[in-house]
Design a protein around this motif. Structure first.
Motif, PDB file in Angstrom:
ATOM      1  N   VAL A 164      43.750  44.020  23.847  1.00 14.44           N
ATOM      2  CA  VAL A 164      44.536  42.765  24.506  1.00 14.44           C
ATOM      3  C   VAL A 164      43.450  41.804  24.607  1.00 14.44           C
ATOM      4  N   VAL A 165      43.578  40.613  24.134  1.00 12.79           N
ATOM      5  CA  VAL A 165      42.599  39.495  24.247  1.00 12.79           C
ATOM      6  C   VAL A 165      43.476  38.508  25.087  1.00 12.79           C
ATOM      7  N   LEU A 166      42.691  38.094  26.260  1.00 15.69           N
ATOM      8  CA  LEU A 166      43.055  36.979  26.967  1.00 15.69           C
ATOM      9  C   LEU A 166      42.356  35.557  26.620  1.00 15.69           C
ATOM     10  N   VAL A 167      43.257  34.499  26.302  1.00 14.60           N
ATOM     11  CA  VAL A 167      42.620  33.288  25.973  1.00 14.60           C
ATOM     12  C   VAL A 167      43.028  32.242  26.691  1.00 14.60           C
ATOM     13  N   GLY A 168      42.583  31.121  26.931  1.00  9.56           N
ATOM     14  CA  GLY A 168      43.073  29.992  27.807  1.00  9.56           C
ATOM     15  C   GLY A 168      41.958  29.073  28.177  1.00  9.56           C
ATOM     16  N   PRO A 169      42.063  27.903  28.879  1.00  3.78           N
ATOM     17  CA  PRO A 169      40.972  27.053  29.146  1.00  3.78           C
ATOM     18  C   PRO A 169      39.928  27.877  30.329  1.00  3.78           C
ATOM     19  N   SER A 170      38.823  27.146  30.300  1.00  4.98           N
ATOM     20  CA  SER A 170      37.988  27.990  31.162  1.00  4.98           C
ATOM     21  C   SER A 170      38.358  27.575  32.415  1.00  4.98           C
ATOM     22  N   GLY A 171      38.078  28.565  33.394  1.00  3.81           N
ATOM     23  CA  GLY A 171      38.302  28.539  35.143  1.00  3.81           C
ATOM     24  C   GLY A 171      39.760  28.707  35.004  1.00  3.81           C
ATOM     25  N   CYS A 172      40.501  29.722  34.239  1.00  6.06           N
ATOM     26  CA  CYS A 172      41.954  30.070  34.404  1.00  6.06           C
ATOM     27  C   CYS A 172      42.122  31.417  34.960  1.00  6.06           C
ATOM     28  N   GLY A 173      41.037  31.947  35.579  1.00  5.99           N
ATOM     29  CA  GLY A 173      41.237  33.339  35.977  1.00  5.99           C
ATOM     30  C   GLY A 173      41.211  34.588  35.130  1.00  5.99           C
ATOM     31  N   LYS A 174      40.810  34.364  33.949  1.00 10.20           N
ATOM     32  CA  LYS A 174      40.684  35.365  32.931  1.00 10.20           C
ATOM     33  C   LYS A 174      39.690  36.493  33.327  1.00 10.20           C
ATOM     34  N   SER A 175      38.645  36.042  33.808  1.00 16.11           N
ATOM     35  CA  SER A 175      37.717  36.968  34.486  1.00 16.11           C
ATOM     36  C   SER A 175      38.035  37.559  35.505  1.00 16.11           C
ATOM     37  N   THR A 176      38.750  36.722  36.431  1.00 20.10           N
ATOM     38  CA  THR A 176      39.226  37.327  37.704  1.00 20.10           C
ATOM     39  C   THR A 176      40.081  38.432  37.473  1.00 20.10           C
ATOM     40  N   LEU A 177      41.029  38.437  36.527  1.00 19.98           N
ATOM     41  CA  LEU A 177      41.788  39.664  36.057  1.00 19.98           C
ATOM     42  C   LEU A 177      40.905  40.704  35.699  1.00 19.98           C
ATOM     43  N   LEU A 178      39.882  40.501  34.938  1.00 19.39           N
ATOM     44  CA  LEU A 178      39.096  41.846  34.705  1.00 19.39           C
ATOM     45  C   LEU A 178      38.269  42.489  35.732  1.00 19.39           C
ATOM     46  N   ASN A 179      37.807  41.170  36.517  1.00 21.31           N
ATOM     47  CA  ASN A 179      37.279  41.951  37.854  1.00 21.31           C
ATOM     48  C   ASN A 179      38.031  42.792  38.758  1.00 21.31           C
ATOM     49  N   MET A 180      39.494  42.444  38.683  1.00 23.65           N
ATOM     50  CA  MET A 180      40.414  43.048  39.453  1.00 23.65           C
ATOM     51  C   MET A 180      40.699  44.545  38.821  1.00 23.65           C
ATOM     52  N   ALA A 181      40.774  44.660  37.346  1.00 23.33           N
ATOM     53  CA  ALA A 181      41.098  45.915  36.780  1.00 23.33           C
ATOM     54  C   ALA A 181      39.619  46.825  36.825  1.00 23.33           C
ATOM     55  N   ALA A 182      38.564  45.981  37.223  1.00 20.36           N
ATOM     56  CA  ALA A 182      37.445  47.044  37.306  1.00 20.36           C
ATOM     57  C   ALA A 182      37.182  47.383  39.044  1.00 20.36           C
ATOM     58  N   GLY A 183      38.179  46.823  39.615  1.00 19.16           N
ATOM     59  CA  GLY A 183      37.998  47.110  41.180  1.00 19.16           C
ATOM     60  C   GLY A 183      37.374  46.395  41.929  1.00 19.16           C
ATOM     61  N   LEU A 184      36.516  45.292  41.422  1.00 23.70           N
ATOM     62  CA  LEU A 184      35.522  44.450  42.036  1.00 23.70           C
ATOM     63  C   LEU A 184      36.279  43.518  43.041  1.00 23.70           C
ATOM     64  N   PHE A 185      37.299  43.044  42.604  1.00 27.09           N
ATOM     65  CA  PHE A 185      38.246  42.385  43.533  1.00 27.09           C
ATOM     66  C   PHE A 185      39.329  43.025  43.827  1.00 27.09           C
ATOM     67  N   HIS A 186      39.926  42.808  45.139  1.00 26.38           N
ATOM     68  CA  HIS A 186      41.314  42.883  45.400  1.00 26.38           C
ATOM     69  C   HIS A 186      42.187  41.720  45.055  1.00 26.38           C
ATOM     70  N   PRO A 187      43.436  42.113  44.439  1.00 25.75           N
ATOM     71  CA  PRO A 187      44.108  40.832  44.425  1.00 25.75           C
ATOM     72  C   PRO A 187      44.730  40.351  45.725  1.00 25.75           C
ATOM     73  N   THR A 188      44.752  39.105  46.033  1.00 26.88           N
ATOM     74  CA  THR A 188      45.434  38.418  46.981  1.00 26.88           C
ATOM     75  C   THR A 188      46.589  39.039  47.496  1.00 26.88           C
ATOM     76  N   SER A 189      47.739  38.921  46.467  1.00 20.63           N
ATOM     77  CA  SER A 189      48.729  39.642  46.648  1.00 20.63           C
ATOM     78  C   SER A 189      49.278  40.126  45.110  1.00 20.63           C
ATOM     79  N   GLY A 190      50.026  41.296  45.239  1.00 17.18           N
ATOM     80  CA  GLY A 190      50.428  41.782  43.981  1.00 17.18           C
ATOM     81  C   GLY A 190      49.488  43.240  43.727  1.00 17.18           C
ATOM     82  N   GLU A 191      49.669  43.851  42.893  1.00 17.96           N
ATOM     83  CA  GLU A 191      48.725  45.154  42.741  1.00 17.96           C
ATOM     84  C   GLU A 191      48.401  45.315  41.450  1.00 17.96           C
ATOM     85  N   VAL A 192      47.387  45.951  41.217  1.00 19.60           N
ATOM     86  CA  VAL A 192      46.901  46.470  39.875  1.00 19.60           C
ATOM     87  C   VAL A 192      46.685  47.897  39.986  1.00 19.60           C
ATOM     88  N   TYR A 193      47.657  48.449  38.885  1.00 18.76           N
ATOM     89  CA  TYR A 193      47.691  49.718  38.575  1.00 18.76           C
ATOM     90  C   TYR A 193      46.682  50.448  37.342  1.00 18.76           C
TER      91      TYR A 193
END
Lengths: 275, 290
Positions: free
Chosen positions: A50-79
């Motif tokens: 799966v490729v995530l595309v979009g303008p810079s600063g749109c939080g794509k990296s944030t999603l990766l970080n959450m998948a890796a467990g480096l961040f917690h989402p402010t709301s919602g869950e990652v399974y």
């Protein structure tokens, strides 16, 4: 953006591996609050690219970080594989544009780091490292430090290290952004080959629409910040594709154009925001 | 698809690396030439200074104040001949060395622990800052009361001075370790000890050595101040004795001996640095050869 949550959620629940459920993330900076991503719902199947595309600063990296467990989402869950991601997700391996090699270890030392952590015997380690060095074509540079390598060689070292610890899921954040066109194509071919033969699940962030279509099974298009999913497109190319002849494939050309049409307006928005 | 089919050619990369190597060699030659030139000019400067000094002594300024290079070297020669100087140098070197070792081991350990445990660091911060602000020389009388005037007092005193320098540098170094690198190691499944050994300490070692380099002169200050206060052996004691006998040449000779010791210490630290951080010399070679 009512149509912002398209078919992706529940796309392939048969072997679902990663699921973002209503994920939002805000960062509290000293002077303001930044909403990085908002209400992201995405399901990634095992073995999917799966490729995530979009303008810079749109939080794509944030999603990766959450998948890796480096961040917690402010709301919602990652399974991940059915269980909530809480703390470092050891099933994932991370590679970013900055290769994050250890400057104090040479090529062999860097590649064998994950093997040492896993506690493999020296002999096993050496054999495996040699194999990986062959795979990424770094013979002759075994004893070079990262500072002595070219950008492409550093990237290849990082890829070899990632493959050394053989994580189930690869989180790749613009891993090839700094490479020249030829080397990038080689790395893409290698990555695609590896992902297919080892059945890796891959979340791949890029700005490059060509790269997105060339590699992906699905492309997820993000809106500018706060990033949410604007569109999810299945790539109409066979999984067993030849990246060198892709440019002659009308399906590839059409898909790239479609993504371009989706991204274009957001690029203008971003520019408007920046000015 | 194999690499050959698409003309996979890492050769361009190898060429880049080769070019880089060639440039590095060239830069190295240029550096050698410059080193020779620098040393030559230095030698001339120092020689001129000594000549001036020798000339001024007795003609412009009384030998009581400045002695003369010839007298100083005669005194040094005498001490070397009798072996006295080696005895005193050995005492001072042992004190400074042991203090340096003790202080830096404690400094590295405490700095690493506090660097990895921000809560502890915040808790202890005001206390440490207070002690850091205290001029360590003022602690000497206390150490004399506690430990006496033997070598162990000088060692403790030196260690107390060195501790803070190494501790603060180590702490800063550990706090400055790239979080991404740490995260990546944790994602590989590393435990705290593995992260410490593979990322935190190698990353902090640059800082540790910065601390050690500053500590070298301070370790000699510690040992010599201790000897000046209370001792009958060591270069500090030699200095005090020469001063007591109004022996200016002797005072200068003792100073020369102290300088020699300082240079030896500095060189040892630099060699250790190069030995423990091979990747640093690799980086330095690249400087200017981008």
């Amino acid at each position: 953006m009512v149509s912002a949550q398209p078919a992706g959620f529940g796309h392939d629940t048969r072997h679902e591996l990663i699921r973002f459920e209503n994920v939002s993330k805000t960062f509290e900076l000293s002077d303001r609050t930044v909403r990085a991503v908002e209400n992201v719902n995405l399901s990634v199947a095992r073995g999917e690219f799966v490729v995530l595309v979009g303008p810079s600063g749109c939080g794509k990296s944030t999603l990766l970080n959450m998948a890796a467990g480096l961040f917690h989402p402010t709301s919602g869950e990652v399974y991940y594989n059915g269980s909530l991601v809480d703390g470092y997700n050891l099933k994932t391996g991370y590679m970013t544009q900055n290769d994050h090699l250890l400057p104090w270890r040479d090529v062999v030392g860097n590649i064998s780091t994950p093997l040492e952590i896993r506690g493999l015997a020296r002999g096993t380690r050496e054999a495996r490292v040699e194999q990986l060095i062959d795979l990424v074509g770094l013979q002759g540079f075994e004893r070079s430090y990262p500072s002595q390598l070219s950008g492409g060689m550093r990237k290849r070292t990082a890829l070899a290290r990632l493959l050394a610890y053989d994580p189930e899921t690869l989180l790749l954040d613009e891993p090839f952004a700094a490479l020249d066109a030829q080397l990038r194509l080689n790395m893409q071919i290698e990555l695609l080959r590896i992902s297919r033969s080892l059945n890796k699940t891959i979340l791949f962030v890029t700005h490059d629409l060509d790269e997105a279509v060339a590699l992906s099974d699905r492309s997820v298009v993000f809106s500018p910040r706060p990033g949410h999913i604007r569109h999810i497109a299945d790539t109409p190319l066979p999984r067993d594709r030849n990246l060198t002849t892709l440019r002659h494939d009308p399906l590839y050309t059409r898909m790239t154009a479609e993504l371009w049409d989706l991204i274009m307006p957001t690029l203008q928005e971003t520019r408007g925001e920046a000015s | 698809m194999t690499n050959a089919e698409i003309g996979y050619a890492p050769a361009s990369d190898e060429k880049v690396a080769e070019d880089r190597k060639r440039r590095m060699d060239k830069a190295r030659q240029a550096r050698t030439r410059e080193r020779v030139k620098l040393n030559l000019i230095r030698l001339l400067m120092i020689g001129g200074f000594f000549a001036l000094w020798e000339f001024a002594s007795g003609r412009l300024i009384a030998p009581f104040f400045i002695s003369a290079p010839s007298a100083i070297f005669r005194r040094l020669g005498g001490w070397i001949w009798s072996g006295d100087i080696f005895y005193h140098m050995g005492i001072t070197a042992t004190e400074a060395c042991a203090g340096l070792l003790l202080g830096s081991v404690f400094g590295i350990v405490v700095g690493t622990i506090l660097g990895r445990r921000p809560f502890l660091a915040r808790l202890l911060d005001p206390i440490i800052t207070t002690f850091y602000s205290l001029p360590k020389v003022a602690l000497a009388p206390l150490f004399i009361l506690w430990i006496g005037i033997g070598m162990d007092m000088k060692i403790t005193f030196t260690a107390a001075i060195v501790f803070f320098l190494v501790f603060l540098n180590t702490y800063t170094g550990v706090r400055n370790v790239s979080r991404e690198l740490i995260s990546i190691l944790y994602l590989m499944g590393a435990n705290e000890m593995q992260v410490l050994r593979r990322v935190v300490l190698p990353s902090a070692i640059t800082w540790v050595f910065a601390g050690l380099r500053i500590s070298v002169p301070y370790s000699l200050i510690g040992a010599i101040v201790g000897e000046l206060m209370a001792s009958n052996k060591g270069l500090g004691a030699l200095l005090v004795r020469a001063q007591g006998e109004f022996d200016t040449a002797g005072v200068f000779a003792a100073l020369v001996a102290i300088m020699v010791l300082a240079v030896i210490f500095n060189t040892a630290v630099r060699l250790l640095e190069r030995r423990l951080m091979p990747w640093k010399s690799a980086e330095q070679e690249l400087e200017g050869a981008v």
